[in-house]
Design an enzyme around this catalytic site. Structure first.
Site, PDB file in Angstrom:
ATOM      1  N   ASP A 102       2.465 -16.385-102.254  1.00 47.19           N
ATOM      2  CA  ASP A 102       3.852 -16.609-101.841  1.00 47.19           C
ATOM      3  C   ASP A 102       4.488 -17.616-102.784  1.00 47.19           C
ATOM      4  OD1 ASP A 102       6.224 -16.510-100.561  1.00 47.19           O
ATOM      5  OD2 ASP A 102       5.515 -17.330 -98.659  1.00 47.19           O
ATOM      6  N   ASN A 336       4.587 -24.077-103.564  1.00 48.83           N
ATOM      7  CA  ASN A 336       3.710 -23.135-104.285  1.00 48.83           C
ATOM      8  C   ASN A 336       4.402 -22.776-105.597  1.00 48.83           C
ATOM      9  OD1 ASN A 336       1.886 -22.943-102.179  1.00 48.83           O
ATOM     10  ND2 ASN A 336       2.232 -20.786-101.760  1.00 48.83           N
ATOM     11  N   HIS A 410       1.329 -30.860 -98.443  1.00 51.46           N
ATOM     12  CA  HIS A 410       2.398 -29.927 -98.052  1.00 51.46           C
ATOM     13  C   HIS A 410       2.399 -29.603 -96.569  1.00 51.46           C
ATOM     14  CE1 HIS A 410      -0.521 -26.767 -97.570  1.00 51.46           C
ATOM     15  NE2 HIS A 410       0.363 -25.799 -97.546  1.00 51.46           N
ATOM     16  N   GLY A 413      -2.522 -28.111 -92.553  1.00 53.32           N
ATOM     17  CA  GLY A 413      -3.734 -27.366 -92.864  1.00 53.32           C
ATOM     18  C   GLY A 413      -4.375 -26.857 -91.582  1.00 53.32           C
TER      19      GLY A 413
END
Lengths: 487, 182
Positions: A102, A336, A410, A413
């Protein structure tokens, strides 16, 4: 693969830092460096992601260290939460596995003049209206299909293409990383198949872990920076998490095919075939970067289009235009991506290819790429958590520039697999548990909701705590969800 | 700060009991190289962020058909009621990987996922006219996905190469193991 514990060295290397020495594995060109605390590092070890950190350290041209953030977990080739910078002048490579499927998945945060008191009585209406306005879910595209010529313009111009079509405000671009457009996007490097997948999906959320949230600022840690970002305790904000949809997935698929051949051609001895790569300064490398930049621009256009739909939905609920509700973009940041950025290595400024895969850019005060209005405090860093707890707004610090090529974590998780989450809880239960906490959730899929439940994720507070203790970024405020839209 | 009490709402367009995994395709199977419809089986295995599938088929055609069924069952709770169109699907591995059964499986699934994403087409029936090692050619009956009628599960971004294994067993049957990025 995931599931086998890492039994290599993880040497303490200062506050919240663990080193994998380059002597660990033949072919490592630099050390691995993982940011974590004592508890997180044990979970990280169990996931075997450190082996992937060591594998990334073998890439040609890698600089300083193969880095991993506290939310690191196993990924394809590169770990999620990995950061790696290569020097093109030293034969440095670019790897699609260092970006992910992505491309330019990222987060956008919108502030408002609305308070909790304004929103609380109407939260169900707000969430329902957003759900009905923003296309979301499996197999659901945007509201219109783009012609080929328009698609090519979008790929070159990114978010600006959407704004120029009257969808948004000029200031939106100022508050988007790279102004929502990477130079060098090459529509000719993109397959027809990717273009076909992308044409009908601009302005759609997707599914999986992508979401839209109505949030309230429930704690401010750094009032001065919060003021600079235009947020205060009790203010209502909106968070959008999505990416480049099928367009980016196809670009990644296509490039993996090319790069598998390239790795053979250039004679790279890779410990994992999913690290396939090519020199930045090669036909394959340039072609991938051209296509990846097009996908990054697509994602910024997509988030811009989605944000405008959110503005319209909220405006309808309150019977006022978005301008009068103060629905202004705080920031949009990718997690990403691969970008050519200038960084200082061994006292010398050099253009490097910085891969951030599940990692967020976090530039400090004074950096020219930080919007002028924020330049005195630093770049906003958006860290989504899970839908039952909270997310965070951070600000980048100079240590990130010195150590991590201006990068931090980010998100939270995952703590458990999707199937495990579904075995643990049903979507209906998740909905009622959230309701008990005052959170309204709408989803197209019960299963999808179950997979995304709060307990399936690690506590993001612990992740941002590590980032702060390591001096990479500072917490500005915490955001509590009021309403959640899932695809 | 005042607590919010709100009635939550989930909008789901079709209220039906969940189907048992693996059941939903049975009524659609029809003859092909497999000779009488898919007999294969599949299981989902744990993978932290994604979905892993283990698939078995009595021959390569059966394996590919079962892998397709398994993949679409991860995306959709409900299948379209009827076949609307039969299309030729051809999948060919990239140059340099012509005899790689794993690559054949990946390109086959990619072909079907592409049709879903661009045309909302869901494969329901399979007639594999030619099957490997260098090419798959099939007549596939597609139904059309309607997001307002069909319940969904999760979006599949890609079929990955991670831990990709496809091989023939000693008894001539085939098995595959692969991970879907979701």
């Amino acid at each position: 693969m995931a599931g086998q514990a890492f039994d290599g060295p993880l040497e303490p290397a200062g506050e919240c830092r663990y080193r994998i020495p380059k002597s660990y594995k033949p072919g490592m060109r630099v050390d691995g460096l993982i940011y974590a605390d004592e508890q997180l590092i044990e979970k990280i070890r169990a996931d075997n992601a450190p082996e992937q950190v060591a594998n990334v350290a073998t890439l040609p041209g890698i600089q300083k260290a193969s880095l991993a953030m506290p939310d690191i977990h196993w990924g394809y080739g590169f770990p999620i939460g990995g950061v790696a910078a290569t020097d093109p002048a030293e034969g440095g490579v670019v790897s699609p596995g260092g970006v992910g499927y992505d491309i330019n998945c990222g987060v956008r945060m919108v502030r408002s003049d609305l308070t909790l008191a304004d929103v609380a009585p109407r939260i169900e209406q707000i969430v329902t209206t957003i759900f009905q306005t923003v296309p979301c879910g499996v197999g659901v595209g945007g509201r219109e299909a783009l012609a080929t010529s328009e698609m090519r313009r979008l790929l070159r111009e990114g978010a600006a293409y959407v704004v120029r079509r009257g969808r948004g405000w000029d200031e939106d671009l100022e508050y988007t990383e790279a102004r929502g457009c990477l130079d060098g996007a090459d529509p000719d490097a993109v397959s027809k198949r990717a273009q076909e997948r992308g044409k009908k999906q601009v302005g759609s959320l997707g599914a999986g872990n992508h979401f839209l949230e109505v949030q309230v600022v429930d704690k401010v840690f750094d009032p001065k920076t919060a003021e600079a970002f235009g947020v205060a305790e009790g203010a209502v904000t909106f968070m959008i998490h999505c990416g480049s949809r099928g367009f980016g997935h196809q670009v990644c698929d296509d490039s993996l095919k090319t790069m598998r051949g390239a790795a053979r051609k250039y004679g790279f001895d890779l410990p994992d075939q999913q690290l396939c790569c090519a020199p930045v300064e090669s036909d394959e490398g340039r072609r991938y970067l051209g296509a990846m930049r097009a996908a990054a621009n697509y994602a910024w256009a997509n988030r811009q289009a989605v944000m405008v739909l959110v503005r319209e939905a909220v405006g309808r609920v309150f019977g006022k235009p978005a301008e009068r509700l103060g629905l202004r973009l705080v920031y949009d940041v990718a997690h990403n991506i691969a970008k050519i950025e200038t960084h200082t290595v061994d006292g010398r400024q050099r253009p490097l290819c910085v891969h951030r895969k599940g990692a967020t850019r976090a530039f400090p005060a004074g950096h020219p790429e930080v919007p002028e209005a924020y330049r005195g405090v630093g770049q906003p860093v958006l860290i989504p958590g899970d839908m039952g707890r909270y997310s965070f707004l951070l600000v980048g610090l100079p240590a990130a520039m010195d150590e991590t090529f201006g990068s931090v974590c980010h998100g939270a998780g995952r703590a458990m697999s999707r199937t495990q989450a579904r075995r643990t809880v049903r979507g209906e239960q998740v909905r009622s548990d959230l309701a008990a906490k005052g959170i309204v959730a709408i989803s197209r899929s019960w299963k999808g909701l179950a997979e995304e439940y709060s307990g399936a994720y690690k506590d993001v507070a612990r992740v941002v705590d590590v980032v702060e203790r390591a001096g990479l970024a500072r917490r500005v405020c915490r955001l509590r969800p009021l309403g959640v839209v899932k695809g | 700060m005042p607590e919010i009490v709100a009635t939550p709402l989930i909008i789901l367009h079709v209220e039906k009991p969940f189907s048992r995994q693996g059941d939903r395709y049975n009524r659609y199977t029809m003859g092909g190289l497999s000779g009488g419809g898919a007999m294969g089986t599949f299981e989902v295995f744990d993978h932290t962020a994604d979905i892993g599938l283990e698939v078995r088929g009595r021959d390569l055609a059966d394996l590919l058909e079962t892998a397709a069924r398994a993949t679409f069952e991860q995306m959709l709770e409900d299948l379209p009621d009827e076949v609307e169109a039969i299309e030729q699907v051809r999948a060919v591995p990239m140059e340099g990987f012509e005899d790689d059964a794993g690559e054949l499986l990946v390109v086959w699934l990619q072909e079907l996922l592409y049709r879903f994403e661009t045309g909302k087409l869901v494969p329901l029936t399979f007639d594999l006219e030619m099957c490997g090692p260098r090419e798959v050619r099939a007549s596939v009956g597609f139904g059309r996905f309607d997001p307002d009628r069909h319940r969904t599960h999760t979006e599949i971004k890609a079929v990955t190469y991670h831990d990709l294994q496809v091989h023939q067993e000693a008894d001539g049957s085939w098995s595959a193991r692969f991970v879907l990025d979701v």
